[in-house]
Each structure stands twice: as C-alpha cells, then as structure tokens.
Design an enzyme around this catalytic site. Sequence first.
Site, short mmCIF file in Angstrom:
data_model
loop_
_atom_site.label_atom_id
_atom_site.label_comp_id
_atom_site.label_asym_id
_atom_site.label_seq_id
_atom_site.Cartn_x
_atom_site.Cartn_y
_atom_site.Cartn_z
NE ARG A 70 41.00 5.64 74.40
CZ ARG A 70 40.41 6.61 73.65
NH1 ARG A 70 39.35 6.38 72.89
NH2 ARG A 70 40.89 7.83 73.65
N GLY A 71 38.98 7.35 77.15
CA GLY A 71 38.71 8.75 76.81
C GLY A 71 37.93 9.33 77.97
CB ALA A 72 38.52 12.35 80.03
NE ARG A 80 42.80 4.55 82.41
CZ ARG A 80 42.96 5.01 81.15
NH1 ARG A 80 41.93 5.07 80.33
NH2 ARG A 80 44.15 5.39 80.74
CD GLN A 108 45.44 5.05 73.50
OE1 GLN A 108 46.56 4.99 73.00
NE2 GLN A 108 45.24 4.93 74.80
CG ASP A 126 42.86 12.12 79.96
OD1 ASP A 126 43.51 12.32 78.92
OD2 ASP A 126 42.06 11.18 80.10
CG ASN A 176 45.49 14.62 75.93
OD1 ASN A 176 44.42 14.08 76.22
ND2 ASN A 176 45.97 14.63 74.71
CE LYS A 177 46.69 7.88 76.43
NZ LYS A 177 46.82 7.01 77.62
O1 MRU Z 1 44.21 6.28 78.08
P1 MRU Z 1 43.09 6.88 77.29
O2 MRU Z 1 42.95 6.28 75.93
O3 MRU Z 1 41.80 6.89 78.07
O4 MRU Z 1 43.52 8.40 77.08
C1 MRU Z 1 42.66 9.25 76.40
C2 MRU Z 1 43.19 10.61 76.17
O5 MRU Z 1 44.28 10.95 76.61
C3 MRU Z 1 42.30 11.57 75.46
O6 MRU Z 1 43.03 12.47 74.69
C4 MRU Z 1 41.47 12.36 76.50
O7 MRU Z 1 40.86 11.50 77.40
C5 MRU Z 1 40.46 13.22 75.86
S1 MRU Z 1 39.14 12.30 75.14
C6 MRU Z 1 37.99 13.40 74.57
#
Ligand code: MRU
Length: 366
Positions: free
Chosen positions: A46-48, A92, A198, A239, A249-250
């Site tokens: 996970r994480g973009a 996603r 997270q 994201d 973002n999250k």
């Molecule tokens: O749902 P996730 O855990 O994939 O969400 C991740 C985030 O929102 C991060 O802040 C974002 O992807 C940046 S990661 C460098």
Amino acid sequence: MPVEAVRYAEGAIELIDQTRLPGEFVLKRIEDLEALCEAIRVLRVRGAPAIGVAAAYGFRLEAERFLREGGDKIEALRQRMLRTGETLAATRPTARNLFTTVERMTRVAQAPANHTRDLVARIARETDAIHAEDRALCEAIARHGAELLPQSARVLTHCNAGALATGGIGTALGVVYAAVRQGKVVQVFADETRPLLQGARLTAWELEKSGVPVTLLCDNAAASLLAQRDIDCVVVGADRIARNGDTANKIGTLAVAIAARRFAVPFYVAAPSTTFDLALSTGAEIPIEQRPAEEVAAGFGRATAPAGVAVFNPAFDVTPSDLIAAIIHEGGVVRPPYERTIPDSLAQLNVEDPLARARSSPAAEE
Ligand code: MRU
C-alpha cells in the site's frame, strides 16, 4: 534505508505483508497477477508509490510467465500486457501512481520488437527503472523537504508515507529521515489513522526501527496537539494531486489540514511527480475509493458497532490547495499559486502534461 517494501527476486515479487505489521514481519512471495491484485486490494502492499512499483512488477511477472508457457507471438504478448494493465487498474482507484505505471508499461509493451524474448527483456528493464526512479524521487523529495524543517523539529504526520509506502525511503517520512541525516533533531507525532491504523501499525513501527523518536496519538487528538502550538509543521504524503494542488490523501488528512490552518501551523505535502494528475483541474474530479463497512464496524475482526449499522468509509479525502503551504516534489518546493507553479515545475522535469499531449495528438487534430 529503513525497510524495503517491495522487490523482485527469482521470478517473483517479494512484499512485506503490511497487514501483519507490527506483530509479525512476514515476507510474502507473489507469483501471479491474481495474488498481486489481492495484495493491493487488501493493503498487503500500500501507499501510492509502492503500489506503482508493485504494479510494474506485475507486468514483469505476466510477461515472464508468457514466455515460460511457450508464448512466441508478439501480438499475443501485447494483448496479455493490455489485459494485465486493465486488471491492475481495477484494484484501487485513487492512487495516481498505479495508473502512471500502467500507462508507462502499456506503452513499453507496444514498442517495436523482433522477438517476444526481446520485448520481455525490455519490460523487465523498465520495471527495474521504475523502481530505481522511485528510490531516486524519494531521495530528492527528502532532500528538498528537509530544508523546511528547523534544527529541532516537531512534525505531525498522518497515515504512512515512509519506506513501507514507496520504493525508497518514503516521501513525508523521507523528509524526516533526510533531516535526521543532516544532523537535525526530529520528533515525529503520528496520527494512528483510523480505520486501518497505518499510523500506529506502520509509521510508528518504521520510525522506531529507524531510531527516530515517535509519539502516537489518536486521530481525534491531532487538533489538540496543534492547538498547543509547539508543532513546527505537518508533513503528509499524497495519493493524487490535481492541477490546482488539491490533494487526495488518507481519510482524516483534511481534518488535520483544517486544524493546522486554524493554529497557523504550516501544512506540507510531499509527493513525486508520478502522483500528479494534470488532467484533473481540481480535486473534485479525483475518484475516491470506498472501503468495506467491516473496516469501521468490526476492524481487525472485533465488532465495535452493532451488526449491520450503516457505515461511511471513504479511504481518502481531498485537502483543498488553499490549506497547503507547499508541495514538495523531486524538483523542489512548490508554493501557490499552484495553477501556475505545478504545471511549470513539472514541465521543467519533462513530465508529460496529458492536456498538452491530448491537444497535440493526431486524434485531437482531426
Ligand atoms: O490506503 P493506503 O494505506 O494505501 O493509503 C496511503 C496513503 O494515503 C499515503 O499517505 C499515500 O499513499 C502516500 S504514500 C507515500
């Protein structure tokens, strides 16, 4: 580097299974596209940026498998790569990096080649390049962002935008790591990040492992912390960033940004060019993933709400760009007016502007 979230080894993708952290450190071997898509959907990876890197390796898995199965028709390989891209793109919807990778790998799969073996080798090289580039992008973001931190810094972050979320040292946490490397003293405050935690499970784990002091707080304590006025800045990842700087973002990031503005704490976004989506003029156009109700009502297998209660569970929110003091990408620190500074700064990096491309393509001229 604190940890390596994704790598390709001996014909398989190896991921740190992030659903098992912090209790267990498990490396998961992914040998086919189906397993990769499952891993992306349930957030094992996970994480973009990390999703973007893992998706690149998904093309490589499929291409190498095509050869092993005796495939020898270039057109069939190209079709397989198109299907791979469609399958990955359906996992996603929000993180732009996934689509940046799918578009790039699909273009590579259409490149001229005399033999399937040559095209597979070309695909494999491109996946290595995407991963190496992501490492370099993180380093550059970290270097630029570290300049924004004072000698002794107290930084609030939300979710996890660290090594676990990228192919390198991270974006928001990369800024922290670089500042520490420069001899600054950094204390991180990590929102736990409901509902999937997270911040608690991943950011706190990764920072502790790296020896960076971290204090965990409930999401609903962030405003109180900012009200005390001894946080120097908020730094988060992204994201997807629209042309005007609006940033997905999250979920919960927006509330932090609003509170930061109220208490005059600068709010920074750190993200590579692969996260920008210049085709979207504002954040209202960013697709927001909705996640299953159980994540909120029965998180981690324990019911915390009446069975069947209606649940609102968007995975991301959009912070309007007027709440963002600066956006840090690999080219430097970009400030408002973002409508002008984002396209200009990305153009200097030679990042393709899809609007310009659409305007100059033969189809658009017809
Ligand atoms: O749902 P996730 O855990 O994939 O969400 C991740 C985030 O929102 C991060 O802040 C974002 O992807 C940046 S990661 C460098």
